[in-house]
Enzyme design. Structure first.
Site, PDB file in Angstrom:
ATOM      1  N   CYS A   2     -48.075  15.743 -79.138  1.00  0.00           N
ATOM      2  CA  CYS A   2     -48.286  15.427 -80.695  1.00  0.00           C
ATOM      3  C   CYS A   2     -47.190  15.733 -81.359  1.00  0.00           C
ATOM      4  O   CYS A   2     -47.439  15.700 -82.685  1.00  0.00           O
ATOM      5  CB  CYS A   2     -49.340  16.715 -80.886  1.00  0.00           C
TER       6      CYS A   2
ATOM      7  N   THR B 208     -46.192  52.907 -70.083  1.00  0.00           N
ATOM      8  CA  THR B 208     -46.574  52.349 -70.980  1.00  0.00           C
ATOM      9  C   THR B 208     -46.665  53.349 -72.077  1.00  0.00           C
ATOM     10  O   THR B 208     -46.940  54.515 -71.773  1.00  0.00           O
ATOM     11  CB  THR B 208     -47.790  51.484 -71.028  1.00  0.00           C
TER      12      THR B 208
ATOM     13  N   ARG C   4     -34.081  36.684 -75.397  1.00  0.00           N
ATOM     14  CA  ARG C   4     -34.772  37.658 -74.588  1.00  0.00           C
ATOM     15  C   ARG C   4     -34.755  36.987 -72.938  1.00  0.00           C
ATOM     16  O   ARG C   4     -34.738  37.581 -71.917  1.00  0.00           O
ATOM     17  CB  ARG C   4     -36.099  37.796 -75.047  1.00  0.00           C
TER      18      ARG C   4
ATOM     19  N   GLN D 115     -48.856  44.377 -69.608  1.00  0.00           N
ATOM     20  CA  GLN D 115     -48.652  44.254 -70.902  1.00  0.00           C
ATOM     21  C   GLN D 115     -47.332  43.241 -70.926  1.00  0.00           C
ATOM     22  O   GLN D 115     -46.812  42.927 -72.015  1.00  0.00           O
ATOM     23  CB  GLN D 115     -48.558  45.423 -71.807  1.00  0.00           C
ATOM     24  N   ASN D 116     -46.748  43.257 -69.883  1.00  0.00           N
ATOM     25  CA  ASN D 116     -45.368  42.762 -70.073  1.00  0.00           C
ATOM     26  C   ASN D 116     -45.306  41.219 -69.708  1.00  0.00           C
ATOM     27  O   ASN D 116     -46.501  40.785 -69.348  1.00  0.00           O
ATOM     28  CB  ASN D 116     -44.551  43.241 -68.610  1.00  0.00           C
ATOM     29  N   VAL D 117     -44.209  40.668 -70.425  1.00  0.00           N
ATOM     30  CA  VAL D 117     -44.224  38.953 -70.364  1.00  0.00           C
ATOM     31  C   VAL D 117     -43.285  38.651 -69.366  1.00  0.00           C
ATOM     32  O   VAL D 117     -43.206  37.542 -68.944  1.00  0.00           O
ATOM     33  CB  VAL D 117     -43.915  38.642 -71.911  1.00  0.00           C
TER      34      VAL D 117
ATOM     35  N   HIS E 175     -50.555  40.071 -72.497  1.00  0.00           N
ATOM     36  CA  HIS E 175     -49.697  39.808 -73.655  1.00  0.00           C
ATOM     37  C   HIS E 175     -49.021  38.493 -73.539  1.00  0.00           C
ATOM     38  O   HIS E 175     -48.079  38.051 -74.228  1.00  0.00           O
ATOM     39  CB  HIS E 175     -48.923  40.878 -74.125  1.00  0.00           C
TER      40      HIS E 175
END
Ligand code: APR
Length: 264
Positions: free
Chosen positions: A170, A208, A79, A114-116, A131
């Protein structure tokens, strides 16, 4: 030459502009449709290529990552590869310009997405991500945030390889810093969105499908607090509480809307 917007859509834009002209506070929620004209498929568009046989909902979940971390990690690297060369379209640019004008005129203008992808940021907007962000990772163990360099000059092939990456602190596995199905939204970002929706005079849903809660509920919160609701989407949505629908692509409607408001 791009065809002119229809008389009906032009009238819808005029109606929305009158509503927005007197607004003292505006809240905007964007979805995948606002990036569609940048060439990024929307969430519910069919997946393509290698990922055609998968549904996004079956990959974007903690269970999927626990079951097969390499599959999920590879999907996100794919993506990222799909969006790395995409640029803001006129919708992103109009929203950034509107936010700048608002800051100068004392208008409250809150942009929630809402988009990344990072196209709102690339256009110059200050935006709240409900999101998560595609270009950020998080350690699945200690939650440390690790930037994923999108810069193609930083040896994109290496940067976007599908080899799993471990946390330097970690040793836990890195996962995309994205809210997966079944996970809670980031508390601070949600609080900002909920307050902005409750306080605004006009709420605008752009691109949307209004299918996924709690983001899809922001328009109802705004309406319950007396706001007018505008929707910009070429395809009608189940969002029945809309006062004005502009049934056009955001990249065409938003520049016209901004122009219409300033002409009033
Ligand atoms: N301009 C405006 N809207 C558009 C355009 C465009 N050029 N092209 C498509 N649309 C609309 C579609 O009609 C559709 O209603 O954008 C909407 C995209 O809907 P989805 O693909 O469902 O994307 P979105 O609403 O952002 O999904 C919400 O669901 O799967 C989760 O976390 C994921 O953030 C995503 C959330």
């Amino acid at each position: 030459m791009v065809a002119e917007l229809s008389a009906q859509i032009t009238a819808q834009i005029k109606q929305a502009a009158v509503m927005l002209k007197s607004a003292k506070s505006i809240c905007v929620l964007t979805g995948a449709g606002v990036s569609a004209e940048s060439g990024i498929p929307t969430f519910r568009d069919k997946q393509t290529g290698l990922w055609e046989k998968f549904r996004a909902e079956d990959l974007a979940s903690p269970d999927a990552f626990a079951r097969d971390p390499k599959l999920v990690w590879s999907w996100y690297q794919w993506r990222r590869q799909q969006v790395i060369d995409k640029k803001p379209n006129p919708a992103h640019l109009a929203l950034a310009q509107w936010q700048e004008l608002a800051a100068k005129s004392g208008l409250t203008f809150t942009l929630i997405t809402q988009n990344v992808d990072d196209l709102h940021e690339q256009a110059g907007s200050c935006v709240h991500h409900l999101h998560g962000r595609l270009w950020q990772n998080r350690c699945n163990n200690c939650q440390k945030i690790v930037k994923q360099s999108p810069n193609p000059s930083n040896n994109a092939a290496q940067a976007l390889s599908d080899e799993l990456v471990n946390c330097n602190d970690c040793g836990g596995l890195l996962r995309p810093d994205i809210v997966w199905f079944g996970e809670a939204l980031p508390e601070k970002e949600w609080q900002i969105a909920e307050n902005a929706a409750a306080d605004c005079d006009v709420f605008i849903n752009i691109g949307t499908s209004s299918l996924v809660y709690p983001a899809a509920g922001l328009a109802q919160i705004a309406r319950q607090h007396g706001a007018q609701v505008i929707e910009i989407n070429p395809h009608p949505t189940p969002n029945t509480i809309v006062n004005v629908t502009i049934a056009a692509p955001a990249g065409r409607a938003l520049p016209k809307l901004l122009k219409q408001i300033s002409a009033l």
